[in-house]
Design an enzyme around this catalytic site. Structure first.
Site, PDB file in Angstrom:
ATOM      1  N   TYR A  92      86.130  61.075 -48.417  1.00  0.00           N
ATOM      2  CA  TYR A  92      86.045  59.782 -47.707  1.00  0.00           C
ATOM      3  C   TYR A  92      85.068  59.880 -46.539  1.00  0.00           C
ATOM      4  O   TYR A  92      84.222  59.004 -46.330  1.00  0.00           O
ATOM      5  CB  TYR A  92      87.446  59.390 -47.223  1.00  0.00           C
ATOM      6  CG  TYR A  92      87.484  58.111 -46.406  1.00  0.00           C
ATOM      7  CD1 TYR A  92      87.484  56.863 -47.037  1.00  0.00           C
ATOM      8  CD2 TYR A  92      87.539  58.139 -45.011  1.00  0.00           C
ATOM      9  CE1 TYR A  92      87.525  55.689 -46.293  1.00  0.00           C
ATOM     10  CE2 TYR A  92      87.582  56.967 -44.259  1.00  0.00           C
ATOM     11  CZ  TYR A  92      87.585  55.740 -44.913  1.00  0.00           C
ATOM     12  OH  TYR A  92      87.621  54.578 -44.173  1.00  0.00           O
TER      13      TYR A  92
ATOM     14  N   LYS B 211      81.587  57.697 -45.603  1.00  0.00           N
ATOM     15  CA  LYS B 211      81.377  56.890 -44.395  1.00  0.00           C
ATOM     16  C   LYS B 211      80.166  57.394 -43.588  1.00  0.00           C
ATOM     17  O   LYS B 211      79.461  56.597 -42.971  1.00  0.00           O
ATOM     18  CB  LYS B 211      82.650  56.865 -43.541  1.00  0.00           C
ATOM     19  CG  LYS B 211      83.791  56.077 -44.212  1.00  0.00           C
ATOM     20  CD  LYS B 211      83.400  54.630 -44.493  1.00  0.00           C
ATOM     21  CE  LYS B 211      84.519  53.837 -45.133  1.00  0.00           C
ATOM     22  NZ  LYS B 211      84.125  52.437 -45.428  1.00  0.00           N
TER      23      LYS B 211
ATOM     24  N   SER C  11      83.308  54.054 -40.241  1.00  0.00           N
ATOM     25  CA  SER C  11      84.595  54.573 -39.757  1.00  0.00           C
ATOM     26  C   SER C  11      84.322  55.653 -38.716  1.00  0.00           C
ATOM     27  O   SER C  11      83.230  56.254 -38.717  1.00  0.00           O
ATOM     28  CB  SER C  11      85.362  55.202 -40.922  1.00  0.00           C
ATOM     29  OG  SER C  11      86.484  55.927 -40.465  1.00  0.00           O
TER      30      SER C  11
HETATM   31  P1  NAD Z   1      92.470  47.589 -47.478  1.00  0.00           P
HETATM   32  O1  NAD Z   1      92.778  48.567 -48.562  1.00  0.00           O
HETATM   33  O2  NAD Z   1      93.559  46.821 -46.865  1.00  0.00           O
HETATM   34  O3  NAD Z   1      91.352  46.561 -47.984  1.00  0.00           O
HETATM   35  C1  NAD Z   1      90.252  46.978 -48.709  1.00  0.00           C
HETATM   36  C2  NAD Z   1      89.740  45.813 -49.530  1.00  0.00           C
HETATM   37  O4  NAD Z   1      88.642  46.268 -50.330  1.00  0.00           O
HETATM   38  C3  NAD Z   1      90.802  45.254 -50.485  1.00  0.00           C
HETATM   39  O5  NAD Z   1      90.820  43.847 -50.403  1.00  0.00           O
HETATM   40  C4  NAD Z   1      90.323  45.734 -51.847  1.00  0.00           C
HETATM   41  O6  NAD Z   1      90.678  44.874 -52.925  1.00  0.00           O
HETATM   42  C5  NAD Z   1      88.810  45.760 -51.637  1.00  0.00           C
HETATM   43  N1  NAD Z   1      88.167  46.615 -52.630  1.00  0.00           N
HETATM   44  C6  NAD Z   1      88.475  47.912 -52.920  1.00  0.00           C
HETATM   45  N2  NAD Z   1      87.723  48.326 -53.940  1.00  0.00           N
HETATM   46  C7  NAD Z   1      86.921  47.291 -54.282  1.00  0.00           C
HETATM   47  C8  NAD Z   1      85.935  47.102 -55.291  1.00  0.00           C
HETATM   48  N3  NAD Z   1      85.605  48.076 -56.162  1.00  0.00           N
HETATM   49  N4  NAD Z   1      85.302  45.909 -55.369  1.00  0.00           N
HETATM   50  C9  NAD Z   1      85.613  44.912 -54.498  1.00  0.00           C
HETATM   51  N5  NAD Z   1      86.544  45.022 -53.547  1.00  0.00           N
HETATM   52  C10 NAD Z   1      87.195  46.198 -53.449  1.00  0.00           C
HETATM   53  O7  NAD Z   1      91.663  48.438 -46.408  1.00  0.00           O
HETATM   54  P2  NAD Z   1      91.268  48.120 -44.879  1.00  0.00           P
HETATM   55  O8  NAD Z   1      92.055  49.036 -44.046  1.00  0.00           O
HETATM   56  O9  NAD Z   1      91.278  46.680 -44.622  1.00  0.00           O
HETATM   57  O10 NAD Z   1      89.767  48.681 -44.896  1.00  0.00           O
HETATM   58  C11 NAD Z   1      88.611  47.851 -44.896  1.00  0.00           C
HETATM   59  C12 NAD Z   1      87.400  48.716 -44.632  1.00  0.00           C
HETATM   60  O11 NAD Z   1      87.537  49.344 -43.345  1.00  0.00           O
HETATM   61  C13 NAD Z   1      87.216  49.851 -45.636  1.00  0.00           C
HETATM   62  O12 NAD Z   1      85.836  50.048 -45.892  1.00  0.00           O
HETATM   63  C14 NAD Z   1      87.775  51.056 -44.902  1.00  0.00           C
HETATM   64  O13 NAD Z   1      87.241  52.260 -45.361  1.00  0.00           O
HETATM   65  C15 NAD Z   1      87.375  50.742 -43.481  1.00  0.00           C
HETATM   66  N6  NAD Z   1      88.198  51.413 -42.466  1.00  0.00           N
HETATM   67  C16 NAD Z   1      89.529  51.205 -42.382  1.00  0.00           C
HETATM   68  C17 NAD Z   1      90.273  51.876 -41.412  1.00  0.00           C
HETATM   69  C18 NAD Z   1      91.757  51.690 -41.245  1.00  0.00           C
HETATM   70  O14 NAD Z   1      92.343  52.441 -40.473  1.00  0.00           O
HETATM   71  N7  NAD Z   1      92.388  50.746 -41.910  1.00  0.00           N
HETATM   72  C19 NAD Z   1      89.629  52.755 -40.546  1.00  0.00           C
HETATM   73  C20 NAD Z   1      88.251  52.950 -40.666  1.00  0.00           C
HETATM   74  C21 NAD Z   1      87.541  52.269 -41.627  1.00  0.00           C
END
Ligand code: NAD
Length: 257
Positions: free
Chosen positions: A161, A165, A146
């Site tokens: 968080y 990351k 991230s």
């Molecule tokens: P989201 O919450 O929509 O999806 C996250 C997924 O991870 C879900 O399907 C959830 O079921 C799964 N998950 C969570 N805990 C789990 C576990 N213990 N075992 C297996 N699966 C698990 O989030 P997103 O926005 O799609 O984020 C995806 C990745 O991108 C994450 O690592 C997040 O930190 C990173 N990210 C997201 C953003 C953003 O703005 N959305 C920005 C930077 C980084």
């Protein structure tokens, strides 16, 4: 399309593939020709999602259930995928959780849980696939980091968080060094704010956050989930054959300001 960008015949795994960025990544890999194992933890409907992706892009796409914070479950699921698919060329460690809060009152169990999922869970998956990739002598591992690995977000507080990351990005660099001569490339993708359920949990309660995030971005908007897939397909493919240990920012320029 340049042939180097094609993933035809490659076998890929995506954790957290049921929704958000993970789902778009699964779709992007399948669209580029890869067979995809979509790992999920909560909704068994994911089996239907996988079947739909497989049908739409004419590839094999199957769902596998595992809690990535459980090393044994994760390893067993990955070994099963290897058995079913025959090899593992691409591993996208995408699953993650987020939680904000003031550092001085942050619940210590929540702190540990964030690390269990975002850091330990990522490593459990990486270690389990490395066994197969090292045996093959090839593979591309992509870690979902991230922009929060590199900066203190504002205006909300999210020390825990961000520390997870930062660990993920460092994990990528160390593994790139360790496996650089053994055929495995390891890179991280660093998204900025992308419109998924993860952000919705914050912006639904505080719409002012979305306004602040937009104003801090050169493009004055958040990303949408499908804007992540190009970066991941690139890092998964031969088009990035000399790229390892890198962080690829997909943030609309957020880190430039
Ligand atoms: P989201 O919450 O929509 O999806 C996250 C997924 O991870 C879900 O399907 C959830 O079921 C799964 N998950 C969570 N805990 C789990 C576990 N213990 N075992 C297996 N699966 C698990 O989030 P997103 O926005 O799609 O984020 C995806 C990745 O991108 C994450 O690592 C997040 O930190 C990173 N990210 C997201 C953003 C953003 O703005 N959305 C920005 C930077 C980084």
């Amino acid at each position: 399309m340049l042939p180097e960008f094609s993933l035809k015949g490659k076998k890929a795994i995506v954790t957290g593939g049921a929704r958000g960025l993970g789902l778009e990544i699964c779709r992007g890999l399948a669209e580029s020709g890869a067979d995809v194992a979509l790992m999920y933890v909560s909704s068994d409907k994911t089996h239907d999602t996988a079947a739909e992706i497989g049908k739409e892009f004419n590839v094999t796409c199957k769902a596998y259930k595992a809690n990535i914070a459980d090393a044994k479950e994760t390893q067993e699921a990955i070994d099963q995928i290897h058995k079913d698919f025959g090899r593992i060329d691409v591993f996208v460690a995408n699953a993650g959780i987020s939680q904000n809060g003031n550092a001085e009152t942050f619940d210590l169990n929540d702190w540990k849980h964030l690390f269990d999922v975002n850091v330990h869970g990522v490593f459990y998956g990486v270690q389990a696939v490395s066994k197969h990739m090292l045996e093959q002598g090839s593979g591309s591992i992509i870690l979902m980091s991230s922009v929060s690995a590199y900066l203190a977000n504002q205006p909300q507080y999210q020390c825990a968080y961000n520390c997870t990351k930062a660990s993920v990005s460092m994990m990528g660099k160390c593994l790139a060094y360790e496996w650089g001569t053994r055929g495995i490339r390891v890179n991280s993708v660093c998204p900025g704010y992308m419109r998924t359920d993860m952000l919705e949990q914050f912006t639904s309660k505080r719409p002012d956050l979305a306004e602040a995030w937009n104003s801090l971005n050169p493009m004055k908007r958040m990303g949408v989930p499908k804007e992540i897939k190009g970066a991941v397909v690139f890092l998964a493919s031969e088009a990035s054959s000399y790229i390892t240990g890198s962080d690829l920012f997909v943030d609309g320029g957020y880190t430039a300001m």
